[in-house]
Design an enzyme around this catalytic site. Structure first.
Site, PDB file in Angstrom:
ATOM      1  CB  SER A   1      -0.946  -0.008   1.202  1.00 13.72           C
ATOM      2  OG  SER A   1      -1.888  -1.051   1.094  1.00 13.72           O
TER       3      SER A   1
ATOM      4  CG  ASP B   1      -4.473  -1.406   6.830  1.00 14.17           C
ATOM      5  OD1 ASP B   1      -5.244  -2.147   7.475  1.00 14.17           O
ATOM      6  OD2 ASP B   1      -3.932  -1.767   5.770  1.00 14.17           O
TER       7      ASP B   1
ATOM      8  CG  HIS C   1      -7.208  -3.656  12.033  1.00 14.03           C
ATOM      9  ND1 HIS C   1      -7.242  -2.441  11.406  1.00 14.03           N
ATOM     10  CD2 HIS C   1      -6.587  -4.519  11.176  1.00 14.03           C
ATOM     11  CE1 HIS C   1      -6.675  -2.555  10.212  1.00 14.03           C
ATOM     12  NE2 HIS C   1      -6.265  -3.790  10.052  1.00 14.03           N
TER      13      HIS C   1
END
Length: 394
Positions: free
Chosen positions: A210, A268, A271
Site C-alpha cells: 500500500s 491500517d 485494528h
C-alpha cells in the site's frame, strides 16, 4: 528514505519561479534525484524485452550539461551518472523542465524544454521483422515510451495501482473507489501521507504494497509507513518507514512532530479498538486543516477478541462506537446544554464523516458553523397543541 532535496524539488516544481529556486541547488544532485524518481516510475509502464540504455543530457542554468544514463529492460531500471556514444535513445532536457515534469502538478506537456532523438539508420537496411537492427530499434522505441511516460506522474486509477503492487485495498477489501472519491483532489498536491501498518509481519522485506501504491498515486507526495517491526529495507525515494507502536501516544506525538503535519493519516494497523482510539487522539491534531483521517477494517469493532463489542453497539470504547461520538461532537453547538459542555479537540475540528463498509473518513477543519437559533424551542412543539391537532403514528 526522504532526502531533504526531494522536498525542495517538489516545492520548486510547483512555484512560478522554479528556475530561480533551482539555482541554489547542486545540478548533479538535482539530476540524480529526478532520474531516480523516473527510474522508480518505469515499473508502471510496459518496456522493452531486452536492456536498452537511454542517455539523458540535462542543460543546467550555469551552462553545460549533466549526462546521465537510465537502463531499462527485463532486469528492472538502473540509473547512474555517465555518458555513452551513439545511444539508441537520446533525451535532452532543460533542468527546470525536467524538475517540473517529474515533480510538478499535472498538466498537458507543451513540448517545451525536452527533445528526443533515436539512433539514425546505418544506411540501407532490409525491413524484415527479424532483422537485428529492426528488432533493436523496436526495443529502443518501447524503451523511449517507457522512460518518457515515467517523466510524468502516473495517471491510472488507484485500483490499478493496488493490483500492480498487491495491496489488499482492492480484492481483499473494496476500498480503492472510496479512497479515490475522497482523496482524488489531493493527487496533484505535495501531500504528506502517514499509513499505520505496513504488513508482512516480522519479515523485514515483506509488506509495503500500500505504501508503494500511495507513493505512485501521489506523485508529488511524501509517504511514511509505521509498523511495530523494522521495515527499513523497504525505504526508497519518497517512501520512509518508521518503527514504533500506535498504542504509545508519546511516540506518536514525537513521530508527528518529526515528519508531520500530515495531509492524510490512514490507520491500517492493529485494528484493536483501544489502539485505534489512542492513535486518533494522538495524530488527529497533527492533520492539516482540510486533511483526512481514515480508519480501516472496522469489523473488528464488533469482535471482543480485538477489544470490540458485538452487543452494546454504542460502546464508546470500540472503534465504531468512538466514531459515533464524533457524530455527536460534530453537532455539539446544537446541544440543549451546550453552555455547560466543554467541546473536545475533535468536537472543534471534525467537520465531516463518511462511513462505508469497514471504512471511515474523518475530515479535518474548524467546526464553527452556528447552532440553531437560540429562540427556537428545544422541546417537541407538537406537545403544546390541543390533542386533536397532534400528529401521531397509527
Amino acid at each position: 528514505m526522504t532526502d531533504p532535496i526531494v522536498r525542495r524539488l517538489i516545492a520548486a516544481a510547483g512555484a512560478p519561479d522554479a528556475g530561480a529556486l533551482l539555482m541554489a541547488e547542486e545540478p548533479d544532485a538535482v539530476v540524480a534525484t529526478a532520474l531516480a524518481e523516473v527510474a522508480g516510475r518505469t515499473i508502471l509502464h510496459p518496456g522493452p524485452e531486452m536492456p536498452v540504455t537511454v542517455l539523458f543530457e540535462v542543460g543546467v542554468p550555469a551552462g553545460g550539461q549533466v549526462p546521465y544514463l537510465l537502463t531499462v529492460g527485463p532486469d528492472g531500471p538502473r540509473a547512474r551518472a555517465g555518458r555513452i556514444d551513439d545511444p539508441w535513445v537520446h533525451v535532452r532536457y532543460d533542468l527546470t523542465a525536467l524538475v517540473r515534469d517529474v515533480f510538478g502538478p499535472t498538466g498537458p506537456w507543451t513540448g517545451s524544454g525536452r527533445d528526443v532523438t533515436m539512433k539514425d539508420e546505418p544506411g540501407p537496411v532490409e525491413y524484415k521483422p527479424d532483422d537485428p537492427w529492426m528488432v533493436q530499434r523496436d526495443e529502443a522505441t518501447r524503451a523511449a515510451h517507457q522512460v518518457l511516460a515515467a517523466c510524468g506522474p502516473y495517471r491510472g486509477d488507484l485500483t490499478a495501482l493496488a493490483l500492480r503492487f498487491g495491496s489488499d485495498k482492492w480484492g481483499g477489501h473494496w476500498y480503492t473507489p472510496h479512497y479515490e472519491r475522497h482523496l482524488g483532489d489531493f493527487r496533484d498536491q505535495p501531500v504528506t501521507v502517514l499509513e499505520i501498518g505496513i504488513g508482512g509481519y516480522h519479515e523485514p522485506d515483506a509488506g509495503g504494497a500500500s505504501l508503494r501504491m500511495w507513493k505512485h498515486y501521489f506523485g508529488r507526495g511524501l509517504v511514511y509507513g509505521l509498523d511495530v517491526y523494522d521495515k527499513s529495507v523497504l525505504d526508497e525515494p519518497r517512501l520512509t518507514t518508521v518503527r514504533g507502536d500506535q498504542a504509545d501516544p508519546d511516540f506518536l506525538d514525537d513521530l508527528a512532530r518529526r515528519y508531520g503535519p500530515f495531509d492524510i493519516v490512514i490507520d491500517d494497523g492493529s485494528h484493536v479498538s483501544s489502539h485505534v482510539i489512542t492513535a486518533f487522539h494522538a495524530l488527529f491534531p497533527h492533520v492539516r486543516p482540510g486533511g483526512m483521517y481514515v480508519v480501516e477494517d472496522l469489523h473488528t469493532s464488533y469482535w471482543p477478541e480485538w477489544g470490540g463489542n458485538g452487543t452494546d453497539l454504542a460502546d464508546p470504547a470500540t472503534s465504531v462506537g468512538f466514531l459515533k461520538t464524533l457524530v455527536d461532537g460534530l453537532h455539539h453547538r446544537d446541544r440543549i446544554h451546550e453552555h455547560t459542555y466543554h467541546p473536545s479537540y475533535a468536537d472543534r475540528h471534525v467537520t465531516g464523516l463518511h462511513l462505508y463498509h469497514n471504512l471511515a473518513f474523518v475530515e479535518k477543519g474548524r467546526n464553527t458553523e452556528q447552532a440553531n437559533a437560540v429562540w427556537r424551542p428545544r422541546h417537541d412543539p407538537m406537545a403544546d397543541l390541543p390533542a386533536p391537532h397532534r400528529v401521531t403514528e397509527e
